[in-house]
Design an enzyme around this catalytic site. Structure first.
Site, mmCIF file in Angstrom:
data_model
loop_
_atom_site.group_PDB
_atom_site.id
_atom_site.type_symbol
_atom_site.label_atom_id
_atom_site.label_comp_id
_atom_site.label_asym_id
_atom_site.label_seq_id
_atom_site.Cartn_x
_atom_site.Cartn_y
_atom_site.Cartn_z
ATOM 1 N N SER A 576 1.011 -1.541 0.664
ATOM 2 C CA SER A 576 2.246 -1.533 -0.100
ATOM 3 C C SER A 576 3.385 -2.078 0.765
ATOM 4 O O SER A 576 3.334 -3.216 1.203
ATOM 5 C CB SER A 576 2.538 -0.126 -0.621
ATOM 6 N N HIS A 694 -2.367 0.621 -7.865
ATOM 7 C CA HIS A 694 -1.754 0.696 -6.544
ATOM 8 C C HIS A 694 -2.505 1.648 -5.611
ATOM 9 O O HIS A 694 -2.199 1.728 -4.426
ATOM 10 C CB HIS A 694 -0.301 1.144 -6.679
#
Length: 722
Positions: A576, A694
């Site tokens: 991320s 994610h």
């Protein structure tokens, strides 16, 4: 087992691939230049077309890249064995409990129990007896492949009902469901789009457990399509009624990028809304007296500019406790009266009950008689207990150099002062402890984990690297005892460095594979995180983001200079915002590492704010609309600093097709650009999963497969043998 002949054939084939790797081996990627101009600067983007997810061209390109990556990784002789080892360990792993929530005489928890794909929602009568455990909801029974996950849950005040947000394929696009705790049966109530990666989601029950306040995004027709994942607001739902009858409560005046979290006081009288102004760390807080029913109005307690990070309501229902960083970058605790009068006192009139100290105050937890303060000391944790006047301080006897947090006050009786907290370590499984203040004693509960592998031969040393501007940066190094510092150890360095998030000690038993092959692991506490408070965070955000990358490079250089490793045996990994870190490190210091792994990373800093979640990141990263912020963003944007004919490290980009936090187009474009540019002959690989996002809600089988791919890739590149 393969015969010796077939094994040699595989090795020979792999050697041929490695020896002849060139641009021609990669799936072809067409260049379609697009030129943008920012503040007088023209920027050419050759791979803009890879942002068009779902088109036949992008689908075909992605399939080709996945096939290429699969062929490469599956040819590695160790890949299958690694996955088998991980699967076997997970099968032996003990259950783990997280996200504990107390209700009178019961504890709710999310339980991860391999080989089940997703966590279960359970309720226990006692944290000291897992035999009292009862399953409330098993998402694996809803979808056996693990494609349905819980985003969050909230039990009713009496614990008889529980609200759960469920989403599919790691999308975090959640629908609210209500379950009966005793029977596990679902009520007919359903509310769509209460949760999304942009602003998250939350809910809080009214005192009578017959209605629930929840966050909601706009429905079609309420806002333009581009705003349907913004403008989060609070609505109230009465059980047994259609969601079309739900009424608006608060939020129309909030920013487009507001992120709302709801909570109630222990008695249930007060409803609290914490509103974040995107992801940059600014918060406003509102309270509402639920005794007044639907007619009661919200009152604002704090504003974005007040520097209040957290507000908690005292058990007396008449006091607010506030964690402030105003003129105290490491944090202080304030107290403010909460009363029935129409006007609350201004925050400026609050009383300091816990002043700033050398430690960073991470969170506060009030009980009937005590105020618990969770501190961070550069990485490791500290827990302190004060009386409600800020006096009679005692430090809880937690192990040194460990992590501690997630404090949960028990609610078995009104005067209860006991708390549960989770203790973590780099070298031992996490455990939940019960602290009893009347005896100043800690008790390890039955919710403690065990590990399928032993880490007793692993030691942790904490060193400090010197960054480019002279800042000392902590780096925590895990190694087998007696590891020679001969400069030849395979070493994996990781960090995060963003949003004020701190990397505290955590245990991961799968790292045993790395240590068993002589590997060293290093975790850097770089700027951008919160390890040293607001100054540490602000030293690595907005126009100061380059400090994060300088800190990380300094930690890599430290490991090389002090004999831990050398560039041919150093790898880095991050996800991320940490994936952005990987891209910047890769392009700014291609000579320092042999391999880089980026999970769901950000790569194109000039386009990221155009994605729904990217708009929430503007308060952390900055915006291209501001000349100075554009200059900073463009100066480090990884995608724009790939230089043709450069000898780049091997790179492995992993992303999820349903990721609502970081657009997987970042990984697609960065892969294409590096494949076209690198002259090192080292592989540039992309793995784009179709049933994950994610990372939250990813099925266990997919997590194991991803981890096996990463280990196999790193072992191959660093020359690590069994």
């Amino acid at each position: 087992m393969k015969s010796a002949h077939s094994r040699l054939a595989v090795l020979f084939s792999l050697a041929s691939i490695l020896a002849t790797m060139s641009h021609a081996e990669y799936p072809p990627t067409e260049k379609k230049p697009v030129t943008d101009e920012y503040h007088g600067v023209k920027v050419i983007d050759d791979y803009r077309w890879l942002e068009d997810a779902g088109t036949p061209a992008v689908n075909a390109w992605t399939d080709a890249q996945n096939h290429f990556t699969r062929a490469y990784l599956d040819a590695l002789p160790d890949r299958a064995g690694i996955q088998d080892q991980l699967t076997a360990w997970f099968a032996k792993d003990s259950p783990s409990y997280g996200w504990l929530t107390a209700r009178p005489n019961r504890i709710f928890a999310l339980k991860f129990q391999p080989p089940k794909q997703q966590r279960l929602l359970v309720v226990l009568a006692s944290v000291n007896d897992t035999a009292t455990e009862k399953v409330v909801l098993d998402p694996n029974a809803l979808e056996p492949k693990g494609h349905v996950a819980m985003d969050w849950y909230v039990p009713s005040p009496d614990g008889k009902l529980v609200a759960v947000s469920l989403s599919e394929n790691g999308s975090e696009d959640g629908t609210l469901h209500i379950y009966d705790t005793e029977t596990g049966q679902a009520l007919p109530d359903r509310i769509a789009h209460v949760q999304y990666p942009t602003a998250g989601g939350s809910a809080a029950w009214a005192t009578d457990s017959k209605s629930i306040y929840y966050t909601r995004f706009p429905r079609e027709g309420e806002k333009p399509e581009v705003d349907l994942d913004f403008y989060q607001q609070i609505y109230v739902h009465h059980l047994g009624t259609p969601d079309t009858a739900d009424t608006y409560s608060l939020g129309r005046e909030f920013p487009r990028i507001a992120e709302i979290e709801l909570g109630t006081s222990r008695s249930g009288r007060w409803l609290l809304a914490s509103v974040a102004n995107g992801d940059g760390g600014e918060f406003a807080h509102y309270v509402r007296d639920l005794r007044g029913g639907d007619a009661a109005r919200w009152r604002q307690v704090t504003h974005f500019e007040d520097g209040i990070k957290q507000v908690e309501i005292g058990c007396d229902d008449g006091t607010l406790y506030l964690r402030s960083v105003k003129d105290a970058p490491r944090g202080k605790v304030l107290r403010l009266p909460l009363n029935d009068t129409a006007k609350l006192k201004d925050v400026k009139e609050a009383t300091v009950v816990v002043p700033e100290s050398e430690a960073v105050i991470e969170s506060i937890t009030p009980t009937a008689s005590w105020l618990y303060v969770s501190d961070l000391v550069g990485g490791p944790s500290r827990l302190r207990r004060f009386d409600l006047e800020g006096k009679d301080v005692r430090e809880l006897p937690i192990p040194p150099n460990s992590g501690a947090g997630n404090l949960v006050p028990l609610e078995d009786r009104p005067e209860d002062n006991r708390v549960l907290f989770r203790e973590t370590s780099y070298v031992a499984p996490d455990a939940w402890y019960l602290y009893t203040p009347s005896e100043h004693s800690l008790q390890k509960t039955a919710l403690a984990r065990t590990s399928p592998v032993d880490f007793s031969d692993i030691e942790v040393v904490r060193e400090f690297a010197t960054s480019k501007d002279g800042t000392k940066v902590p780096v925590n190094i895990l190694r087998r005892k007696g590891t020679p510092l001969d400069g030849n150890n395979p070493t994996l360095l990781t960090a995060y460095g963003g949003y004020g998030i701190s990397l505290r000690p955590e245990f991961n038993f799968t790292d045993r594979i790395w240590f068993d092959r002589g590997g060293i692991m290093a975790i850097a506490n770089i700027r951008g995180g919160g390890e040293y408070g607001e100054a540490w965070h602000f030293g690595g955000n907005l126009t100061h983001k380059q400090n994060c990358f300088d800190d990380f490079a300094a930690c890599a250089q430290y490991l090389i200079d002090h004999g831990y490793t050398n560039p041919s045996r150093l790898a880095t990994e991050g996800g991320s915002n940490g994936g952005l870190l990987m891209g910047a490190f890769l392009t700014q210091h291609p000579e320092l590492a042999r391999a880089v792994v980026s999970h769901v990373g950000i790569c194109d800093m000039l386009r990221v704010e155009l994605d729904p979640n990217g708009a929430f990141n503007v308060t952390e990263f900055g915006t291209i609309k501001d000349p100075e912020q554009f200059k900073a963003l463009y100066a480090y944007s990884p995608y724009h600093h790939v230089i043709d004919r450069t000898k780049y490290p091997a790179a492995f980009f992993l992303a999820g097709a349903t990721d609502g936090r970081v657009n997987p187009a970042n990984s697609r474009k960065m892969t294409a650009r590096l494949q076209a540019a690198t002259s090192s002959g080292r592989p540039i690989l992309l793995r784009l999963s179709g049933n994950s996002g994610h990372g939250m809600g990813t099925a266990l089988s997919e997590r194991i497969a991803q981890e096996a791919d990463v280990f196999a890739f790193l072992f191959d590149q660093l020359g690590v043998k069994k």
